[in-house]
Design a protein around this motif. Structure first.
Motif, short mmCIF file in Angstrom:
data_model
loop_
_atom_site.label_atom_id
_atom_site.label_comp_id
_atom_site.label_asym_id
_atom_site.label_seq_id
_atom_site.Cartn_x
_atom_site.Cartn_y
_atom_site.Cartn_z
N ASP A 206 76.51 -24.28 -21.72
CA ASP A 206 75.06 -24.39 -21.59
C ASP A 206 74.63 -24.01 -20.18
O ASP A 206 73.73 -23.19 -19.98
CB ASP A 206 74.67 -25.84 -21.92
CG ASP A 206 73.17 -26.05 -21.93
OD1 ASP A 206 72.45 -25.13 -22.39
OD2 ASP A 206 72.72 -27.12 -21.50
N ARG A 207 75.33 -24.59 -19.19
CA ARG A 207 75.01 -24.29 -17.79
C ARG A 207 75.25 -22.82 -17.47
O ARG A 207 74.45 -22.17 -16.81
CB ARG A 207 75.89 -25.15 -16.86
CG ARG A 207 75.13 -26.24 -16.13
CD ARG A 207 75.95 -26.88 -15.01
NE ARG A 207 77.37 -26.94 -15.20
CZ ARG A 207 78.03 -27.98 -15.72
NH1 ARG A 207 77.36 -29.05 -16.14
NH2 ARG A 207 79.34 -27.97 -15.81
N ALA A 208 76.36 -22.31 -17.97
CA ALA A 208 76.72 -20.91 -17.66
C ALA A 208 75.69 -19.95 -18.26
O ALA A 208 75.29 -18.98 -17.61
CB ALA A 208 78.12 -20.61 -18.21
N LEU A 209 75.24 -20.24 -19.46
CA LEU A 209 74.22 -19.39 -20.09
C LEU A 209 72.91 -19.47 -19.32
O LEU A 209 72.23 -18.46 -19.09
CB LEU A 209 74.02 -19.79 -21.55
CG LEU A 209 75.16 -19.44 -22.51
CD1 LEU A 209 75.06 -20.25 -23.80
CD2 LEU A 209 75.18 -17.95 -22.83
N ALA A 210 72.55 -20.68 -18.89
CA ALA A 210 71.29 -20.85 -18.14
C ALA A 210 71.36 -20.13 -16.80
O ALA A 210 70.41 -19.45 -16.40
CB ALA A 210 71.02 -22.34 -17.94
N ASN A 211 72.49 -20.25 -16.12
CA ASN A 211 72.63 -19.63 -14.80
C ASN A 211 72.47 -18.11 -14.85
O ASN A 211 72.03 -17.49 -13.90
CB ASN A 211 73.99 -19.97 -14.19
CG ASN A 211 74.02 -21.39 -13.68
OD1 ASN A 211 72.97 -22.01 -13.49
ND2 ASN A 211 75.22 -21.94 -13.49
N ARG A 212 72.86 -17.54 -15.95
CA ARG A 212 72.75 -16.09 -16.08
C ARG A 212 71.48 -15.67 -16.81
O ARG A 212 71.31 -14.49 -17.13
CB ARG A 212 73.95 -15.55 -16.87
CG ARG A 212 75.26 -15.66 -16.15
CD ARG A 212 75.87 -14.29 -15.95
NE ARG A 212 77.18 -14.40 -15.31
CZ ARG A 212 77.87 -13.36 -14.89
NH1 ARG A 212 77.39 -12.13 -15.05
NH2 ARG A 212 79.04 -13.52 -14.32
#
Lengths: 158, 287
Positions: free
Chosen positions: A89-95
């Motif tokens: 979730d965090r990785a998708l949001a960061n990108r």
């Protein structure tokens, strides 16, 4: 043909009765209100309805309910309670990898299936892992990049 | 069918929904005319939830893999993913399986289902036709082993009797060393073949021992013509070169592509290009 089955749905033992040939996709959405499971094509072309069945990625539009006796089904609603989900979730949001979002529940479960089998995938392996999940917004690069990020940041989780 | 309306099959041990033994499955097939459900990836595209499915995934006999001197023996219920991940599997079949659809489909779809669905575009069926594989059909009354060419007889048409189950595929090991598999699709994944090609070749001391071509997605059934490839078998490389135009012309005459999403002319030309390129490369490497 009617059937009565018992299966595990997002961790909960579940009884279900109905037509054995009913699509898992329809039951999840219409009877269990698990609408994170998206309906895109109903013929296995888009991956939006992906779920994990006994830990294996499948298209829920192509699974008949009668197949599920004794199986464990995990949808995005169950998966989102895990630590692994938080990393993705965090990785998708960061990108900024999510645009309209319709493909994302399926993408996330495809990513989980990939990382569970291959914790440190190459870019090519990520793209192969996502190859059954269509996205019409992002062009895939941000999603693939986010999964590579997650594989690094989630060290030890997969 | 009447039976299934009267009683509700329960999803419990020994039931009729997902039998645990081949015998139980065959007994169900003999009585009810149920529809065998392997991976579901073709069956479930149709929107008809009332069909009387017989779920096959619990039957151990359909999940086996073994080999003897002559054959690879593949359980009809092996998924493409299982085939791809098993190092003992023939490379040609692994190559075809790994190009089918996408991971979620390969996790569910089975080699037996790919054959029994009888699509002329079935990529693993193409390999089985090119290799002159056999299929083992079992019923409560007995069993028979027949060449796959006698099983696949038309679009979505097989010679399986309603009481029979496709249990095993026997792939001959003899000519598998030198092969080419080519799937011509519109994209890298989730592609339905526009044309698919499998070719096998063997030569010894400059003499062609074996040549077998098969073409998928061009006619109602997968095309294999042993008599055409037989023109070159037993010939030296030089003789084969001299005969290659005749051989290609015979293939040209033999293939009658259907107009589908792509034109018949395109399909024909791609088939001939693939055939010519395959032969040329093998004759060169034999020289």
């Amino acid at each position: 043909m009617r059937c009565e089955i018992e299966f595990t749905l997002n961790g909960a033992t579940t009884q279900w009765a109905g037509e054995a040939g009913r699509k898992l996709l329809d039951v999840l959405r219409d009877e269990f209100a698990l609408v994170g499971v998206k309906c895109g094509c109903r013929e296995g072309e888009c991956g939006a309805c992906s779920v994990l069945m006994d830990g294996v990625l499948v298209n829920s539009c192509l699974v008949a309910m009668g197949r599920l006796q004794g199986c464990e089904v995990l949808t995005i609603e169950g998966y989102r309670l895990t630590e692994r989900f938080k990393v993705l979730d965090r990785a998708l949001a960061n990108r900024s990898a999510v645009q309209c979002g319709y493909c994302i529940p399926g993408m996330v479960l495809a990513a989980e299936a990939l990382l569970a089998a291959c914790p440190r995938p190459s870019d090519a392996e990520v793209r192969r892992g996502l190859s059954g999940n269509l996205c019409r917004c992002t062009g895939y690069n941000a999603i693939a990049g986010a999964i590579l990020d997650a594989s690094k940041e989630g060290e030890g989780l997969w | 069918m009447v039976n299934s309306m009267v009683q509700t099959p329960k999803g419990k041990e020994g039931d009729t929904l997902a039998p645990k033994t081949l015998e139980a499955a065959l007994a169900s097939l003999a009585q009810e005319g149920a529809i065998p459900y392997a991976g579901g990836t073709d069956l479930m595209v149709a929107e008809d939830e009332r069909r009387p499915f017989l779920f096959l995934h619990n039957i151990a006999e359909l999940q086996g893999f073994s080999e003897d001197d002559e054959y690879y023996r593949l359980g009809a219920g092996l998924t493409y993913t299982r085939i791809m991940n098993d190092k003992r599997m023939p490379a040609l079949l692994v190559e075809a399986a790994s190009q089918i659809a996408a991971p979620a489909i390969r996790n569910a779809g089975t080699i037996g289902g790919n054959i029994a669905n009888a699509s002329p575009k079935a990529d693993s069926a193409l390999v089985l036709v090119a290799t002159d594989s056999l299929v083992r059909l079992v019923s409560a009354a007995g069993e028979r082993v027949i060449p796959i060419g006698q099983f696949l007889v038309g679009r979505q048409k097989t010679t399986r009797r309603p009481d029979e189950l496709l249990v095993e595929i026997l792939m001959p090991k003899r000519w598998l060393a030198d092969y080419r598999f080519t799937k011509v699709g519109g994209r890298k994944a989730l592609a339905i073949s526009r044309v698919s090609f499998a070719g096998l070749f063997a030569a010894e001391s400059g003499v062609i021992q074996h040549l077998a071509l098969a073409f998928g997605a061009v006619e109602d059934t997968i095309v294999r013509r042993p008599q055409i490839d037989g023109l070159l078998i037993g010939k030296s490389v030089e003789e084969a070169r001299a005969l290659s135009e005749e051989w290609l012309a015979a293939w040209d005459a033999a293939i009658t592509p259907l107009r589908g999403r792509v034109s018949a002319r395109y399909r024909k030309q791609v088939c001939l290009n693939l055939a010519a390129a395959f032969l040329k490369s093998r004759l060169e490497s034999t020289d």
